[in-house]
Design an enzyme around this catalytic site. Structure first.
Site, PDB file in Angstrom:
ATOM      1  N   HIS A 110       0.848  -0.935  -0.462  1.00 46.00           N
ATOM      2  CA  HIS A 110      -0.586  -0.215  -0.138  1.00 46.00           C
ATOM      3  C   HIS A 110       0.502   1.184   0.330  1.00 46.00           C
ATOM      4  O   HIS A 110       1.283   1.264   0.906  1.00 46.00           O
ATOM      5  CB  HIS A 110      -1.577  -0.276   1.513  1.00 46.00           C
ATOM      6  CG  HIS A 110      -2.098   0.688   1.407  1.00 46.00           C
ATOM      7  ND1 HIS A 110      -3.168   1.571   0.877  1.00 46.00           N
ATOM      8  CD2 HIS A 110      -2.121   2.228   1.849  1.00 46.00           C
ATOM      9  CE1 HIS A 110      -3.601   2.438   0.568  1.00 46.00           C
ATOM     10  NE2 HIS A 110      -3.205   2.289   1.423  1.00 46.00           N
ATOM     11  N   GLY A 169       0.140   8.395   9.681  1.00 50.87           N
ATOM     12  CA  GLY A 169      -0.395   6.808  10.478  1.00 50.87           C
ATOM     13  C   GLY A 169      -0.123   7.228  11.914  1.00 50.87           C
ATOM     14  O   GLY A 169      -0.262   8.374  12.052  1.00 50.87           O
ATOM     15  N   GLY A 181       0.114   0.024   8.254  1.00 52.16           N
ATOM     16  CA  GLY A 181       1.215   0.689   8.697  1.00 52.16           C
ATOM     17  C   GLY A 181       1.963   0.529   9.714  1.00 52.16           C
ATOM     18  O   GLY A 181       2.745  -0.847   9.689  1.00 52.16           O
ATOM     19  N   SER A 182       1.542   1.053  10.927  1.00 52.54           N
ATOM     20  CA  SER A 182       2.331   0.457  12.027  1.00 52.54           C
ATOM     21  C   SER A 182       2.129  -0.713  12.408  1.00 52.54           C
ATOM     22  O   SER A 182       3.614  -1.432  12.955  1.00 52.54           O
ATOM     23  CB  SER A 182       1.668   1.366  13.426  1.00 52.54           C
ATOM     24  OG  SER A 182       1.430   3.340  12.666  1.00 52.54           O
ATOM     25  N   MET A 237       0.115  11.727  -0.479  1.00 55.88           N
ATOM     26  CA  MET A 237      -0.475  12.574  -0.418  1.00 55.88           C
ATOM     27  C   MET A 237       0.623  14.000  -0.650  1.00 55.88           C
ATOM     28  O   MET A 237       1.405  14.324  -0.824  1.00 55.88           O
ATOM     29  CB  MET A 237       0.189  13.308   1.015  1.00 55.88           C
ATOM     30  CG  MET A 237      -0.124  11.546   1.953  1.00 55.88           C
ATOM     31  SD  MET A 237      -0.172  11.723   3.694  1.00 55.88           S
ATOM     32  CE  MET A 237      -0.067  10.087   4.690  1.00 55.88           C
ATOM     33  N   GLY A 296      -6.440   2.497   8.410  1.00 56.44           N
ATOM     34  CA  GLY A 296      -6.379   3.076   9.104  1.00 56.44           C
ATOM     35  C   GLY A 296      -6.783   2.291  10.687  1.00 56.44           C
ATOM     36  O   GLY A 296      -7.625   1.962  11.689  1.00 56.44           O
ATOM     37  N   HIS A 340      -2.892   4.491  -3.227  1.00 53.07           N
ATOM     38  CA  HIS A 340      -3.711   5.385  -2.717  1.00 53.07           C
ATOM     39  C   HIS A 340      -3.900   6.289  -2.557  1.00 53.07           C
ATOM     40  O   HIS A 340      -2.693   7.677  -1.699  1.00 53.07           O
ATOM     41  CB  HIS A 340      -4.136   4.942  -1.061  1.00 53.07           C
ATOM     42  CG  HIS A 340      -4.623   5.731  -0.233  1.00 53.07           C
ATOM     43  ND1 HIS A 340      -5.048   5.806   1.584  1.00 53.07           N
ATOM     44  CD2 HIS A 340      -6.424   6.546  -0.527  1.00 53.07           C
ATOM     45  CE1 HIS A 340      -5.534   5.889   2.075  1.00 53.07           C
ATOM     46  NE2 HIS A 340      -6.486   6.822   1.158  1.00 53.07           N
ATOM     47  N   MET A 394     -12.077   4.189   5.319  1.00 56.39           N
ATOM     48  CA  MET A 394     -10.942   4.801   6.049  1.00 56.39           C
ATOM     49  C   MET A 394     -11.356   4.958   7.578  1.00 56.39           C
ATOM     50  O   MET A 394     -12.736   4.909   7.886  1.00 56.39           O
ATOM     51  CB  MET A 394     -10.618   6.799   5.351  1.00 56.39           C
ATOM     52  CG  MET A 394      -9.851   6.822   4.084  1.00 56.39           C
ATOM     53  SD  MET A 394      -8.752   6.082   4.183  1.00 56.39           S
ATOM     54  CE  MET A 394      -7.356   6.247   5.292  1.00 56.39           C
ATOM     55  N   GLY A 412      -3.937  11.035   6.400  1.00 54.00           N
ATOM     56  CA  GLY A 412      -3.400  12.053   6.450  1.00 54.00           C
ATOM     57  C   GLY A 412      -1.509  11.476   7.417  1.00 54.00           C
ATOM     58  O   GLY A 412      -0.778  12.164   6.615  1.00 54.00           O
TER      59      GLY A 412
HETATM   60  C1  DX5 Z   1      -3.077   7.402   6.349  1.00 52.00           C
HETATM   61  C2  DX5 Z   1      -3.179   5.814   5.258  1.00 52.00           C
HETATM   62  C3  DX5 Z   1      -2.933   4.660   6.086  1.00 52.00           C
HETATM   63  C4  DX5 Z   1      -1.705   4.553   6.762  1.00 52.00           C
HETATM   64  C5  DX5 Z   1      -2.565   3.664   7.898  1.00 52.00           C
HETATM   65  O1  DX5 Z   1      -3.672   8.271   5.372  1.00 52.00           O
HETATM   66  O2  DX5 Z   1      -3.806   6.361   4.667  1.00 52.00           O
HETATM   67  O3  DX5 Z   1      -2.179   3.361   4.758  1.00 52.00           O
HETATM   68  O4  DX5 Z   1      -0.909   4.857   5.805  1.00 52.00           O
HETATM   69  O5  DX5 Z   1      -1.902   3.485   8.519  1.00 52.00           O
HETATM   70  P1  DX5 Z   1      -1.864   2.743  10.791  1.00 52.00           P
HETATM   71  O6  DX5 Z   1      -1.559   1.306  10.089  1.00 52.00           O
HETATM   72  O7  DX5 Z   1      -0.655   3.236  11.502  1.00 52.00           O
HETATM   73  O8  DX5 Z   1      -2.688   3.331  10.931  1.00 52.00           O
HETATM   74 ZN    ZN Z   2      -3.520   4.834   2.663  1.00 50.81          ZN
END
Ligand code: DX5
Ligand code: ZN
Length: 214
Positions: free
Chosen positions: A30, A143, A196-197, A34, A175, A63, A136, A141
């Site tokens: 992914h 992580g 992500g995290s 931005m 998210g 994305h 979402m 914006g």
């Molecule tokens: C936020 C992003 C996500 C983000 C998710 O704007 O679209 O893809 O990286 O991060 P986590 O999994 O840490 O919430």
């Molecule tokens: Zn994303």
């Protein structure tokens, strides 16, 4: 089958190739783009997508958190994206439709994204034209934000529409997905989970990816 899409927003950008290969057990990669306008943050763009394309065979799930994405979708496809998703809030219905058509014209999969305050019905005009709907579960914006459980009725409704229409469309969430909330989103109909995290802060990434499959 539940698919996992690690978000490289949580990776170490100075060691991106290493961090991409660490997530090789996942299904999609992914990529959060931005523009500092549609969302209050600036991340990565076309040259980075092109460089990533050269070092991985994982499908790139791009994305776009950018204003009027119709201006850029073809170039993201040419840079190596396999799936490109655009926010319904980022332009008119007509231009969103145009963006999906341009992505398809490049032979790629297209999808629409809904911010938390956007109702499920905003996806309706595009359902038949989408291979992916992204819900979402945080404000886009950044992580590392807290998962919004109140998005689950929206997710269930979209799952219902996809199933009723027998549509060839994946349902993705993005998210705050972790080993606990993954179970909630799976129960409510998601089949692609962005994380992500939860992926990049794990001690053992392949094990974490397995865990996120629910
Ligand atoms: C936020 C992003 C996500 C983000 C998710 O704007 O679209 O893809 O990286 O991060 P986590 O999994 O840490 O919430
Ligand atoms: Zn994303």
């Amino acid at each position: 089958m539940i698919k996992i899409a690690p978000s490289i927003l949580a990776a170490d950008f100075a060691n991106l190739e290493r961090d991409i290969s660490r997530a090789a057990a996942a299904d999609y990669l992914h990529v959060d783009v931005m523009d500092g306008l549609f969302v209050p943050n600036i991340s990565i763009g076309l040259p980075v997508v092109q460089s990533i394309r050269a070092v991985t065979r994982m499908p790139l799930d791009v994305h776009l958190m950018i204003d009027r994405p119709v201006r850029y979708v073809e170039r993201f496809c040419q840079a190596g994206a396999d799936i490109v998703t655009v926010h319904v809030e980022a332009d008119s219905e007509e231009n969103t439709r145009k963006a999906l058509a341009l992505i398809h014209g490049q032979g790629k999969k297209a999808g629409v994204v809904l911010k938390p305050k956007t109702p499920a019905s905003a996806a309706l005009p595009f359902l038949d034209d989408c291979q992916m709907i992204l819900v979402m579960t945080v404000e886009p914006g950044f992580g590392g934000q807290k998962f919004m459980a109140d998005m689950m009725p929206k997710l269930r409704l979209l799952r219902q529409w996809i199933d009723q229409g027998n549509l060839d469309c994946e349902l993705e969430v993005d998210g705050g997905v972790d080993p606990v909330t993954c179970k909630t989103v799976i129960e409510n109909g998601a089949n692609v989970l962005v994380a992500g995290s939860a992926v990049y802060q794990a001690e053992n990434i392949p094990e974490r990816i397995r865990e996120l499959r629910g």
